[in-house]
Design an enzyme around this catalytic site. Structure first.
Site, short mmCIF file in Angstrom:
data_model
loop_
_atom_site.label_atom_id
_atom_site.label_comp_id
_atom_site.label_asym_id
_atom_site.label_seq_id
_atom_site.Cartn_x
_atom_site.Cartn_y
_atom_site.Cartn_z
N ASN A 172 -5.54 -35.32 29.18
CA ASN A 172 -4.98 -36.34 29.85
C ASN A 172 -4.06 -36.94 29.18
OD1 ASN A 172 -7.12 -36.58 32.31
ND2 ASN A 172 -8.54 -36.29 30.55
N GLU A 173 -2.73 -36.68 29.71
CA GLU A 173 -1.59 -36.97 28.78
C GLU A 173 -1.10 -38.39 29.70
OE1 GLU A 173 -0.63 -35.44 26.35
OE2 GLU A 173 -0.50 -33.48 26.59
N PRO A 174 -0.23 -39.14 28.74
CA PRO A 174 0.21 -40.23 29.37
C PRO A 174 0.74 -40.17 30.78
CG PRO A 174 1.17 -39.87 27.31
CD PRO A 174 0.37 -38.74 27.48
N THR A 191 2.26 -32.79 22.61
CA THR A 191 1.38 -32.10 22.76
C THR A 191 1.62 -30.42 22.28
OG1 THR A 191 0.08 -33.43 24.01
CG2 THR A 191 -0.74 -31.23 23.89
#
Ligand code: F6R
Length: 640
Positions: A172-174, A191
């Site tokens: 769950n990236e920014p 990442t």
């Protein structure tokens, strides 16, 4: 946040936890990650057994990456030695790259089987890992089904997490939404940079992944997040102390009432209570903490140390320190002198001088020195200036390259050399084999033994270039080729007795008065850490020998970061000419120039980074009120 859960209390008893007004997530700091991992495994095992006793399934959410490896190792041990059974366990992994074959060594499927599933009695049908090969048409429904499957078994009893430098949990990236479910996402650039070494270059890292959502994770009854190493310190602070924001998805965990973060010291180092404890609570002051506080105050007020006033101290939570020391004047002088005494142009000690206030001993005017360099180039990158001075000042300087560094040589570079050999000797079968192998090599394939040998030889030849330039006889250059490194892949073996024996043999042979080594712990699983552990183990073994009484160990830091000013115990200044000599020595490592294979997220070449860093250390010293130098190399002593 109140600690209500007995498991949190168990962690708290084992490590350091203090509730402060800055912190919004329960977190415990451990001396080292192994200790903490064993406790996590115990919590999981207790849960599995409790559930088993009630005839229930235990539903675990699992993570991959470097952080949980030791937890899995311990669970496997408990299974083998203590009969812990996983027959009532159902697992859901957080994520998988997309697209990704299960058989690919970079897949999370492969990782989980290698580290856990292949060694325990879990039923294969109870293992759930997002499938990286679902077709794009089926992906949407696949994710919904994954989510539903978790709900159908009663939700996650326990979720294990790591944290990415972007603040991701799972992938769950920014930007991830609070209610997000399992879905296909695009990986953040940082990442992908972090994953690049495992994929032998960023171009091979997939751009997408399937991940459980924030909502999925937040529904877990219990969450434990692991963060190890200095690389995580910044994001750990933002997550624990910052506002809840989609920019740092892990901050959502502030709203989960049964979450613990387990940290090692390095990962906790940016927390306010660790970094600047005096603004949090009354401190037990020791000399290191005093210096840390004074340096911090000087940086905060932008004043040199000798200009700090009583008011500066009082206004910034340090009145207790002032009371202890009497006046700002006394404290300033004391701390200024302490820093001043770290500076020396004589890293091997100044013969005949009074060494009461010098970092190194004056006696034994000609010292035997070993510089341990994890890769063939860390020596000149990290301490080229000091290295140069030691040789120039007549010490017997040995260089020991701990690993061959072969995986960091590109195929193009290897082909170039193989072709030269082939042209010189058209009958040479080895060079022909190497050329054929490399020209038909598949992406990510492991190099043949010959190719690895050639790549290692290239780095040797470059190293000799640099050591000869700095005046070291070839006989003093040692290539240890520690076996733990020789896997041909990024993933290295564990340290073995063979590695430690090789280290011991060299130290015993040379009987050094000084050892320099890379004390670089930014990446707790990286090669530098293993090389340092190898040295520490060797020192433990050799300590009883009488020659070790005269041996001092100094730690330098690698290309990635530097000691903080208050940690430095020896600061070796460099003139502009010496900076150029150091640059020149680094240039000999040609295969590592112009875009090295494992660049990290800093695109500057090593020599640029290190010049900036040495200049920065010098500037910091200058801003604290000390003399102005062009550059400084920094060392911290290790007491064994
Ligand atoms: C892994 C995952 C990621 C990692 C994170 C930290 O399944 O979902 O969130 O936990 O990237 O990775 P390491 O532990 O390798 O630093």
């Amino acid at each position: 946040m109140k600690i209500v859960d007995h498991k949190k209390i168990a962690f708290t008893k084992a490590g350091k936890f203090e509730e402060t007004r800055y912190e919004k997530i329960h977190n415990v700091i451990f001396n080292n990650s192994n200790e903490a991992s064993v406790l996590v495994a115990e919590e999981i095992a207790t849960l599995i057994r409790e559930k088993e006793g009630k005839g229930e399934f235990c539903v675990l959410g699992l993570a991959t990456g470097s952080s949980p490896i030791k937890v899995y190792e311990e669970l496997v041990r408990m299974h083998k030695e203590e009969g812990l059974s996983f027959s009532n366990v159902i697992t859901f992994n957080l994520d998988e790259y997309y697209p990704m074959e299960k058989s690919d060594i970079q897949s999370y499927y492969y990782f989980m089987h290698e580290h856990l599933f292949n060694h325990i009695d879990i039923l294969p049908e109870n293992i759930n890992i997002p499938n990286g090969k679902v077709s794009s048409e089926d992906l949407y429904q696949y994710c919904i089904d994954y989510e539903m499957k978790i709900k159908a078994v009663g939700g996650l009893d326990f979720q294990l997490l790591g944290i990415g430098r972007t603040g991701h949990i799972g992938f769950n990236e920014p930007g991830s939404h609070y209610n997000s479910g399992t879905r296909n996402i695009t990986l953040d650039h940082i990442t992908r940079v972090d994953a690049a070494p495992a994929f032998l270059g960023i171009d091979n890292v997939p751009r997408k992944a399937i991940t459980m959502g924030i909502g999925t994770v937040m529904a877990a009854k219990r969450i434990v997040l692991l963060a190890w190493g200095g690389n995580k310190a910044e994001i750990v602070k933002r997550t624990i102390e910052g506002e809840v924001t989609a920019e740092v998805p892990a901050t959502y965990l502030q709203n989960h009432d049964n979450t613990s973060f387990l940290l090692d010291e390095a990962a906790s180092s940016e927390l306010t209570r660790v970094k600047t404890p005096w603004i949090v609570t009354a401190c037990a002051w020791n000399d290191e903490l005093k210096l840390k506080a004074v340096v911090w105050l000087s940086e905060l007020t932008k004043k040199p140390i000798l200009k700090l006033t009583d008011k500066d101290y009082n206004d910034n939570g340090m009145s207790g320190l002032l009371t202890e020391e009497g006046t700002a004047y006394n404290l300033n002088i004391k701390m200024f002198n302490k820093l001043q005494h770290t500076i020396t142009g004589w890293p091997g000690g100044k013969p005949g001088a009074d060494d009461t206030n010098r970092p190194e001993r004056a006696h034994i005017p000609k010292k035997r020195v070993i510089i341990f360099s994890p890769h063939p180039d860390d020596d000149v990158i990290s301490m080229g200036g000091t290295f140069d001075r030691l040789v120039e000042q007549g010490h017997e300087v040995h260089i020991a390259y701990q690993t061959s560094g072969n995986i960091a040589v590109s195929d193009d570079e290897a082909i170039k050399f193989a072709e030269i050999v082939q042209n010189l000797n058209p009958d040479c079968t080895t060079s022909k084999e190497i050329i054929d192998f490399l020209k038909s090599k598949k992406e990510n394939a492991i190099d043949s033994k010959e190719v690895r040998k050639l790549k290692g030889l290239i780095r040797r030849a470059e190293s000799y270039g640099a050591t000869r330039y700095l005046g070291v006889p070839d006989a003093y250059v040692h290539f240890l080729d520690l076996p733990f490194y020789e896997t041909g892949t990024i993933k290295k073996n564990n340290l073995s007795q063979d590695d430690i024996d090789i280290m011991c043999a060299l130290i015993e042979d040379i009987k050094p008065h000084q050892i320099y080594a890379a004390g670089d712990l930014a990446d707790p699983h990286g090669t530098h850490k293993v090389c340092l552990d190898a040295l520490f183990e060797a020192l433990k073994i050799l300590k009883p020998k009488s020659f070790m009484d005269d041996c001092w160990v100094w730690l330098y830091r690698g290309a990635w970061h530097e000691w903080e000013s208050y940690q430095i115990e020896m600061a070796v200044p460099m003139s502009p000419d010496q900076v150029l000599r150091k640059r020149h020595a680094i240039f000999y490592h040609q295969s590592q120039k112009d875009g090295v294979m494992f660049q990290g997220d800093d695109s500057r070449e090593f020599w640029v980074r290190v010049e900036d860093r040495n200049r920065l250390t010098a500037n910091k010293y200058n801003e604290l009120g000390l003399a102005e130098y062009a550059a400084i190399e920094a060392f911290k002593r290790y007491y064994f």
